[in-house]
Motif scaffolding. Structure first.
Motif, PDB file in Angstrom:
ATOM      1  N   GLU A 105       0.076   2.400   6.128  1.00 43.21           N
ATOM      2  CA  GLU A 105       0.981   1.623   6.941  1.00 43.21           C
ATOM      3  C   GLU A 105       1.116   0.347   6.415  1.00 43.21           C
ATOM      4  O   GLU A 105       2.202  -0.372   6.201  1.00 43.21           O
ATOM      5  CB  GLU A 105       0.173   1.376   8.231  1.00 43.21           C
ATOM      6  N   ALA A 106       0.088  -0.268   5.635  1.00 41.37           N
ATOM      7  CA  ALA A 106       0.252  -1.510   4.772  1.00 41.37           C
ATOM      8  C   ALA A 106       1.249  -1.346   3.687  1.00 41.37           C
ATOM      9  O   ALA A 106       2.013  -2.247   3.491  1.00 41.37           O
ATOM     10  CB  ALA A 106      -1.161  -1.866   4.451  1.00 41.37           C
ATOM     11  N   ALA A 107       1.370  -0.126   3.190  1.00 38.72           N
ATOM     12  CA  ALA A 107       1.989  -0.100   2.098  1.00 38.72           C
ATOM     13  C   ALA A 107       3.570   0.058   2.686  1.00 38.72           C
ATOM     14  O   ALA A 107       4.389  -0.576   1.822  1.00 38.72           O
ATOM     15  CB  ALA A 107       1.800   1.368   1.432  1.00 38.72           C
ATOM     16  N   SER A 108       3.754   0.552   3.874  1.00 37.23           N
ATOM     17  CA  SER A 108       5.151   0.698   4.166  1.00 37.23           C
ATOM     18  C   SER A 108       5.559  -0.708   4.661  1.00 37.23           C
ATOM     19  O   SER A 108       6.863  -1.079   4.478  1.00 37.23           O
ATOM     20  CB  SER A 108       5.437   1.725   5.110  1.00 37.23           C
ATOM     21  N   ILE A 109       4.597  -1.395   5.002  1.00 37.44           N
ATOM     22  CA  ILE A 109       4.992  -2.903   5.519  1.00 37.44           C
ATOM     23  C   ILE A 109       5.342  -3.751   4.354  1.00 37.44           C
ATOM     24  O   ILE A 109       6.429  -4.258   4.350  1.00 37.44           O
ATOM     25  CB  ILE A 109       3.953  -3.547   6.219  1.00 37.44           C
ATOM     26  N   ASP A 110       4.627  -3.484   3.285  1.00 39.67           N
ATOM     27  CA  ASP A 110       4.991  -4.251   1.863  1.00 39.67           C
ATOM     28  C   ASP A 110       6.231  -3.570   1.122  1.00 39.67           C
ATOM     29  O   ASP A 110       6.440  -4.048   0.008  1.00 39.67           O
ATOM     30  CB  ASP A 110       3.750  -4.245   1.107  1.00 39.67           C
ATOM     31  N   ARG A 111       6.612  -2.490   1.692  1.00 45.67           N
ATOM     32  CA  ARG A 111       7.741  -1.720   1.031  1.00 45.67           C
ATOM     33  C   ARG A 111       7.437  -1.470  -0.458  1.00 45.67           C
ATOM     34  O   ARG A 111       8.184  -1.752  -1.290  1.00 45.67           O
ATOM     35  CB  ARG A 111       8.844  -2.473   1.039  1.00 45.67           C
ATOM     36  N   ILE A 112       6.396  -0.735  -0.632  1.00 46.27           N
ATOM     37  CA  ILE A 112       5.780  -0.163  -1.808  1.00 46.27           C
ATOM     38  C   ILE A 112       6.501   0.967  -2.243  1.00 46.27           C
ATOM     39  O   ILE A 112       6.816   1.848  -1.412  1.00 46.27           O
ATOM     40  CB  ILE A 112       4.375  -0.139  -1.847  1.00 46.27           C
ATOM     41  N   SER A 113       6.931   1.051  -3.444  1.00 51.73           N
ATOM     42  CA  SER A 113       7.667   2.372  -3.983  1.00 51.73           C
ATOM     43  C   SER A 113       6.631   3.483  -3.891  1.00 51.73           C
ATOM     44  O   SER A 113       5.421   3.222  -3.859  1.00 51.73           O
ATOM     45  CB  SER A 113       7.958   2.297  -5.597  1.00 51.73           C
ATOM     46  N   HIS A 114       7.397   4.588  -3.654  1.00 55.67           N
ATOM     47  CA  HIS A 114       6.759   6.265  -3.529  1.00 55.67           C
ATOM     48  C   HIS A 114       5.655   6.208  -4.787  1.00 55.67           C
ATOM     49  O   HIS A 114       4.129   6.785  -4.639  1.00 55.67           O
ATOM     50  CB  HIS A 114       7.529   7.216  -3.436  1.00 55.67           C
ATOM     51  N   TRP A 115       6.141   5.793  -6.051  1.00 58.65           N
ATOM     52  CA  TRP A 115       5.177   6.171  -6.912  1.00 58.65           C
ATOM     53  C   TRP A 115       3.996   5.351  -6.945  1.00 58.65           C
ATOM     54  O   TRP A 115       2.976   5.712  -7.435  1.00 58.65           O
ATOM     55  CB  TRP A 115       6.152   5.575  -8.074  1.00 58.65           C
ATOM     56  N   ARG A 116       4.148   3.963  -6.802  1.00 56.57           N
ATOM     57  CA  ARG A 116       3.165   2.903  -7.010  1.00 56.57           C
ATOM     58  C   ARG A 116       2.237   3.511  -5.624  1.00 56.57           C
ATOM     59  O   ARG A 116       0.932   3.304  -5.972  1.00 56.57           O
ATOM     60  CB  ARG A 116       3.598   1.763  -6.370  1.00 56.57           C
ATOM     61  N   ARG A 117       2.763   4.001  -4.380  1.00 55.64           N
ATOM     62  CA  ARG A 117       1.949   4.050  -3.425  1.00 55.64           C
ATOM     63  C   ARG A 117       1.106   5.420  -3.809  1.00 55.64           C
ATOM     64  O   ARG A 117      -0.069   5.471  -3.525  1.00 55.64           O
ATOM     65  CB  ARG A 117       2.731   4.559  -2.277  1.00 55.64           C
ATOM     66  N   PHE A 118       1.420   6.276  -4.510  1.00 62.78           N
ATOM     67  CA  PHE A 118       0.478   7.532  -4.884  1.00 62.78           C
ATOM     68  C   PHE A 118      -0.385   6.893  -5.901  1.00 62.78           C
ATOM     69  O   PHE A 118      -1.456   7.294  -5.702  1.00 62.78           O
ATOM     70  CB  PHE A 118       1.552   8.416  -5.734  1.00 62.78           C
ATOM     71  N   TRP A 119      -0.253   6.193  -7.060  1.00 69.40           N
ATOM     72  CA  TRP A 119      -0.920   5.781  -7.895  1.00 69.40           C
ATOM     73  C   TRP A 119      -2.036   4.753  -7.374  1.00 69.40           C
ATOM     74  O   TRP A 119      -3.247   4.775  -7.894  1.00 69.40           O
ATOM     75  CB  TRP A 119      -0.380   5.265  -9.066  1.00 69.40           C
ATOM     76  N   SER A 120      -1.867   3.929  -6.579  1.00 65.19           N
ATOM     77  CA  SER A 120      -2.750   2.958  -6.192  1.00 65.19           C
ATOM     78  C   SER A 120      -3.457   3.485  -4.835  1.00 65.19           C
ATOM     79  O   SER A 120      -4.472   2.580  -4.438  1.00 65.19           O
ATOM     80  CB  SER A 120      -2.161   1.430  -5.903  1.00 65.19           C
ATOM     81  N   ILE A 121      -2.708   4.240  -3.938  1.00 68.17           N
ATOM     82  CA  ILE A 121      -3.452   4.464  -2.620  1.00 68.17           C
ATOM     83  C   ILE A 121      -4.054   5.827  -2.598  1.00 68.17           C
ATOM     84  O   ILE A 121      -5.318   6.126  -2.572  1.00 68.17           O
ATOM     85  CB  ILE A 121      -2.595   4.329  -1.501  1.00 68.17           C
TER      86      ILE A 121
END
Lengths: 302, 342
Positions: B239-255
């Motif tokens: 949820e935090a990631a989508s609020i920060d509008r993080i890219s899919h790629w980055r979301r995968f690698w950092s979460i």
């Protein structure tokens, strides 16, 4: 409490949350269905082959549509060894019984001994506890081939090779490490409060174990038993070297049915494997939720 | 006042060692082997039992643990020590000649034997290929099954079935699929090339065949582990990631990836240990051939001990194998503990 307060910030902002988990619709079912089908295909082909005649099994191009026959399943149990001869009993009924009996008894023994040990390791840890546990785990990680030579010699000297007792003892030892680790992980999870309360009320150790701890780990017992069964069920190398004519298990008998390449009766082999697979699949389906814990010796919890 | 338990069993345990030795020596001298074996086995198990009981002292714990330790001692530790002993003697299991002392002869022989190094290389190649293939396929399957969708339970069972098959069936039926004239693989290739496809006759083809069969069988295992990792990621991070509008790629690698990483390591180690012992599939699919190009170390040990009956040499070889596995097991435990702590 009002529902709005439970909603997360992302929901209230109307943002779409992309996560690996969550719900997906029928579209995902379709996609996963195709992938699963491709993955399952070799197994499906075994099952299909079990219903084919010998000629259909070797047909070029492979036949997807054919008249199913139960001939193979019949000849698993009784068949003529040469053309025109009288159908003989193949002994497969005995081999199936052996597989069930050996796996069942050894899993039961391992469960009885292993649960006690797991309780000991979990409730009375002492210096060297981890060392004992490590040694126990190592025995399971051993390549079977390392211990098989001396076990082979030992069994020959003791007159145990080819007997039920020998194989059952060996499989019990084979299942023990897994049982101990898994049951320990279940016992570790229990809350000590209930036990303490019972002790304060004057319950003996034995009573605490049987009346309080054991009922709470029923699910663990079931899961452990099933994993032991699957491990023992498919074991091949020990069975090959240590079972005799009367105590042979199905995998060994199956391997002996193979023989050459062209002469192999694939339909027959497929029928054996299909019959052999049914109990495992049923059991796996029932215990799907415990599967992960089982395959990792209880070190990973879901 | 000293408690009886503290002094008494230890003295008894120590006293039981020479007693056990004398009893077994007498039994071996005067009784036929099939009887003396049981006598000495029982005596040494009893002695081991006393020590274990003492180790847990006043607790009942010792008595709980002792049967398990005793059985493992008889069926695993004792044979292990026996084969360790054998590796220092000239001995062949199919001869009646008594063992003669050989010292480190067999270890020297095994370690300087080019054949052994060759088999180890074959094994290493096989392990690397099959484990990496399993990791990739398992990971992709887990990504597919991480979400809830209709019929998920049923489809999951379909994917998990290969793991439940017996090795014999996998070996035999992959031979059937690879068969040049009527095998499925060959027939599928023939549609495109017009020629029957012979897979198991070249070294590379046979390796590929084994790797494929093994990876097919065990990828579901990796999938199960990765699935556990994917499910354990807390939702608020996404949820935090989508609020920060993080890219899919980055979301995968950092979460996602950090949560899966330790389980992936676990899967890697577990599969490496198992793949190192690869025996059944190779034995049933190619029997090590063509030539010896797919003969793994486990198959080689089997040949040395049960076809050539060079018992001592295979014992020495097995010990080198064991050493490797223990190192791997240690690594495994290290990572398992690390995960449980976090």
């Amino acid at each position: 409490m009002a529902d709005t307060e439970k909603k997360s910030l992302a929901d209230r902002l109307g943002l779409k949350v992309h996560s690996g988990v969550g719900n997906a619709g029928w579209g995902r079912t379709l996609f996963a269905g195709v992938i699963s089908f491709v993955y399952f295909f070799p197994v499906l082909w075994i099952i299909l082959t079990a219903f084919k005649t010998h000629n259909d099994a070797l047909a070029i191009p492979p036949k997807f549509i054919f008249t199913p026959t139960l001939e193979n399943f019949v000849s698993v149990f009784s068949r003529a060894y040469s053309a025109g001869a009288v159908a003989q009993d193949t002994g497969f009924a005995l081999y199936f019984f052996n597989s069930v009996f050996i796996a069942g008894t050894s899993v039961f023994l391992a469960l009885a001994i292993g649960t006690l040990a797991a309780f000991g390791f979990s409730r009375y840890p002492l210096r060297g506890n981890d060392t004992y546990l490590f040694i126990i785990l190592t025995t399971r990680m051993l390549p079977a081939i390392v211990v098989i030579i001396p076990i082979f010699l030992m069994f020959r000297v003791a007159g145990l090779s080819g007997t039920y007792i020998g194989v059952i003892l060996l499989y019990t030892a084979f299942n023990l490490p897994f049982t101990v680790w898994m049951m320990k992980s279940f016992f570790d999870e229990l809350s000590p409060d209930v036990e303490d309360a019972a002790r304060i009320d004057g319950s003996s150790d034995r009573r605490v174990f049987f009346k309080i701890c054991l009922p709470q780990v029923k699910a663990g017992l079931a899961a452990t038993a099933v994993f032991g069964l699957i491990l023992t069920w498919n074991e091949f190398l020990f069975a090959l070297l240590l079972t005799g004519v009367d105590t042979r298990t199905v995998p060994v008998a199956m391997a002996q049915t193979i023989g050459g390449d062209i002469g192999v009766r694939w339909g027959l082999l497929a029928a054996i494997e299909t019959l052999f697979l049914i109990p495992v699949i049923v059991v796996t389906f029932i215990l799907q939720n415990h599967l992960l814990r089982g395959v990792t010796f209880g070190t990973v919890k879901r | 006042m000293m408690k009886v338990w503290v002094v008494y069993p230890l003295r008894v345990a120590f006293a039981s060692v020479p007693a056990a030795l004398i009893v077994s020596a007498l039994a071996i001298t005067f009784l036929p082997p099939s009887v003396s074996f049981w006598v000495s086995g029982a005596v040494s198990a009893f002695s081991a039992f006393l020590f274990v009981a003492y180790a847990w002292g006043r607790h009942a714990g010792g008595l709980l643990v002792a049967p398990a330790i005793a059985l493992l001692f008889c069926m695993n530790i004792f044979p292990l020590l026996w084969s360790f002993g054998l590796s220092f003697f000239h001995y062949r299991a199919n001869r009646l000649a008594p063992p003669r002392f050989a010292g480190l002869h067999y270890y020297e022989k095994v370690l300087s034997d080019p054949v052994v190094w060759d088999r180890l290389q074959v094994t290493a190649k096989m392990v690397v290929l099959t484990v990496s293939l399993q990791m990739v396929i398992g990971f992709l399957l887990a990504m597919l099954f991480a979400k809830q969708f209709p019929l998920r339970r049923v489809l999951l069972i379909l994917v998990l079935t290969p793991m439940m098959l017996s090795f014999v069936a996998v070996g035999a039926f992959f031979r059937y699929y690879y068969e040049p004239t009527f095998g499925l693989v060959s027939q599928a290739v023939r549609v495109f090339t017009g020629e029957p496809y012979v897979l198991l006759q070249s070294a590379a083809g046979a390796t590929a065949g084994i790797v494929f069969a093994d990876a097919w069988m065990w990828s579901p295992f990796v999938m199960l582990l990765v699935l556990a990792g994917l499910v354990s990621v807390p939702k608020y991070l996404y949820e935090a990631a989508s609020i920060d509008r993080i890219s899919h790629w980055r979301r995968f690698w950092s979460i996602t990836f950090p949560y899966v990483r330790s389980l992936l390591m676990l899967a890697l180690l577990f599969r490496t240990i198992e793949a190192f012992k690869l025996f059944d599939v190779v034995f049933l699919l190619t029997e090590g051939g063509p030539g010896t190009s797919t003969e793994t170390i486990a198959v080689y040990v089997y040949r040395v001990s049960f076809q050539y009956f060079k018992t001592s040499e295979s014992a020495a070889l097995a010990y080198i194998l064991l050493f490797t596995v223990i190192v791997l097991t240690n690594l495994y435990l290290y990572f398992a503990n690390k995960r449980n702590r976090t």
